[in-house]
Design an enzyme around this catalytic site. Structure first.
Site, PDB file in Angstrom:
ATOM      1  N   ALA A   1       0.718  -1.050  -0.005  1.00 28.16           N
ATOM      2  CA  ALA A   1       0.089  -0.127  -0.077  1.00 28.16           C
ATOM      3  C   ALA A   1       0.778   1.200   0.014  1.00 28.16           C
ATOM      4  O   ALA A   1       2.010   1.008   0.238  1.00 28.16           O
ATOM      5  CB  ALA A   1      -0.895   0.059   1.233  1.00 28.16           C
ATOM      6  N   HIS A   2       0.321   2.361  -0.291  1.00 33.09           N
ATOM      7  CA  HIS A   2       0.864   3.690  -0.372  1.00 33.09           C
ATOM      8  C   HIS A   2       0.415   4.674   0.754  1.00 33.09           C
ATOM      9  O   HIS A   2      -0.716   4.866   0.969  1.00 33.09           O
ATOM     10  CB  HIS A   2       0.611   4.243  -1.750  1.00 33.09           C
ATOM     11  CG  HIS A   2       1.311   5.599  -2.127  1.00 33.09           C
ATOM     12  ND1 HIS A   2       1.526   6.554  -1.636  1.00 33.09           N
ATOM     13  CD2 HIS A   2       2.456   5.602  -3.207  1.00 33.09           C
ATOM     14  CE1 HIS A   2       2.251   7.413  -2.055  1.00 33.09           C
ATOM     15  NE2 HIS A   2       2.837   6.763  -2.895  1.00 33.09           N
TER      16      HIS A   2
END
Length: 408
Positions: free
Chosen positions: A249-250
Site C-alpha cells: 500500500a501507499h
C-alpha cells in the site's frame, strides 16, 4: 560473438571490441571494483562503448566464486559475476607487488576515469588513493563508491547492501505492517549506487574536459539511498509522521496496491486520482463508493484505505484476476499482474523490448543476460566483449594502452 581480438576488431571497428561509432568510444576507464556497485556502474558505461578495464587480484575477485556456476568445456563460470561483467576486460595485478603497481600507474596515466568501490582508506594504503592518482594524471576523474563516503564519523566503516538498506531507513518501510523489517528483494543499495556512480563518472568527465582538471566524485551508498527516499523524507518533514511498513500500500494514495481477486490471485490496481477512482468504482460495479464520504478525496481514501481495501476485495470476488485486469485495461485503469521472474522473463512486452540477450562465456558455456535497458536512436546495444577470465587481457591492454609488446 567473435572469439579473437582480430575478429572483434573486424566485426565492430574497435581494437577493444567496441565500435568507434559508439557514444562513449575513446573513454578509458579503470575499474578497481568488487561485488556489485562499482562493477555494475562500469558495465553500464562499457555498454555505451567506454573501454573498461577491470583490475582484479591474482585469481580474480570473490564474486567469480559465487553460485550459480555454469559448466563449459573449460570449467565453471559464475553467472552472478557474468551478469555485471560484460563489455569490459580483465587484468590481474598484485597491488602489493611493486612491479605490478608500476604497470598500474602507467595505465592510470592513460585513463580518463578511475572507478573504485573499496572501503575508504584501502586505496590510500595501496598507494592508489586520490592524492596519489592525481599526481600521475591530473585530468583523471576519480569516482569512489563506498558505504558511507570519505568523510564523517563512519569513514572507514565497511558496508554491504543489506547494511545500507538497514541504515538508510529502507528496511523500516519494507514488508508487511505487522511483520519484521525486510530488505528489498533486489540489492537496491548496490545497484542504485552503481547508477549514481556511473552518472558521477560522466559528470566528472564533462567537467574535466571543460576545465582541463580532474576531480574526485564521492558516492556514499547511504546518501544514494536517502536520495531515492525523497517522498519518505518529505512526508516526515511535512507531517512529523515516521514512515512505516505498509506492505504494497501507499501512505498518500489509494487504491494503490495489490488486491486479491476471486481466484485468490493478487494483482495491482493503481487508481491514483479522482478520475481513475471513479472509473474503477464503475468497473467493479460499486458506484456507491464514489459518493461514500470516507473516500471522496485522495487524502480521505489514503486515510481510510484499509476499509476501502475490504470493500474493493469483496467486489473483486466476482471474477478472476485475469478477467478483472482485462476489464480494467479496457477502462484505462493502470493494472498489472504480480509476476515471478520465471513469468516476467517470458512476458511479451519484455520479449519485444529485446532486453534479454544471449551471451557467450569464456569457458565455452552459453547463457542469457539482461542487456542495457535504455534505447538510443541511431544506436543498437550489443555485447561486444563477453565477460572475461581473470587476467585474460593483461598483455593486450599493456600493448594497446602503453604501446608495449613485451607483455605484462
Amino acid at each position: 560473438m567473435a572469439n579473437s581480438a582480430d575478429e572483434k576488431k573486424n566485426a565492430t571497428g574497435g581494437s577493444d571490441g567496441s565500435s568507434s561509432n559508439m557514444p562513449l568510444s575513446g573513454v578509458r576507464i579503470l575499474e578497481f571494483g568488487q561485488y556489485a556497485a562499482g562493477p555494475f556502474g562500469s558495465m553500464l558505461l562499457g555498454d555505451w562503448g567506454a573501454e573498461v578495464v577491470k583490475i582484479e587480484p591474482p585469481g580474480g575477485e570473490d564474486l567469480r566464486r559465487w553460485p550459480p556456476q555454469v559448466s563449459g568445456p573449460d570449467g565453471d563460470y559464475s553467472l552472478n559475476f557474468a551478469s555485471i561483467s560484460r563489455n569490459k576486460r580483465s587484468i590481474t595485478a598484485d597491488l602489493k607487488d611493486e612491479k605490478d603497481c608500476a604497470r598500474i600507474r602507467q595505465l592510470i596515466s592513460k585513463a580518463d576515469i578511475l572507478l573504485e568501490n573499496f572501503r575508504p582508506g584501502v586505496m590510500d594504503r595501496l598507494g592508489f588513493g586520490y592524492g596519489d592518482v592525481i599526481k600521475i594524471n591530473p585530468r583523471i576523474v576519480y569516482t569512489s563508491v563506498s558505504g558511507y563516503g570519505h568523510f564523517g564519523p563512519y569513514y572507514g566503516k565497511g558496508a554491504f547492501d543489506i547494511a545500507i538498506q538497514g541504515a538508510s531507513g529502507i528496511m523500516s518501510i519494507t514488508g508487511e505492517e505487522d511483520g519484521p523489517p525486510a530488505k528489498c528483494g533486489v540489492p537496491f543499495g548496490d545497484f542504485a549506487s552503481g547508477l549514481f556512480g556511473a552518472l558521477s563518472c560522466m559528470v566528472g568527465l564533462h567537467s574535466a574536459r571543460r576545465t582541463g582538471k580532474g576531480c574526485r566524485m564521492d558516492v556514499p551508498m547511504l546518501s544514494c539511498m536517502l536520495a531515492c527516499s525523497a517522498l519518505q523524507t518529505s512526508e516526515y518533514w511535512g507531517t512529523g509522521n515516521v514512515p512505516s511498513r505498509m506492505g504494497s500500500a501507499h501512505p498518500r494514495n489509494a487504491p494503490y496496491q495489490a488486491f486479491q481477486a476471486g481466484d485468490g490471485v493478487y494483482f495491482i490496481i493503481a487508481a491514483g486520482n479522482d478520475r481513475l477512482y471513479s472509473i474503477l468504482c464503475d468497473t467493479i460495479n460499486c458506484a456507491e463508493l464514489k459518493t461514500d464520504p470516507r473516500f471522496i478525496s485522495t487524502k480521505l481514501r489514503a486515510t481510510n484505505q484499509k476499509a476501502l481495501q475490504i470493500l474493493i476485495e469483496e467486489a473483486l470476488k466476482a471474477k478472476s484476476a485475469d478477467e478483472w485486469r482485462e476489464l480494467m485495461d479496457l477502462a484505462g485503469i493502470p493494472t498489472a499482474p504480480v509476476l515471478s521472474y520465471a513469468e516476467v522473463l517470458q512476458d511479451p512486452q519484455v520479449i519485444a523490448s529485446g532486453i534479454i540477450q544471449p551471451m557467450s562465456l569464456p569457458n565455452g558455456g552459453e547463457t542469457k543476460t539482461i542487456g542495457n535497458p535504455v534505447r538510443m536512436s541511431g544506436y543498437e546495444f550489443e555485447i561486444f566483449q563477453q565477460p572475461p577470465l581473470a587476467g585474460e587481457h593483461n598483455d593486450v591492454v599493456i600493448e594497446e594502452w602503453l604501446d608495449d609488446r613485451n607483455g605484462w
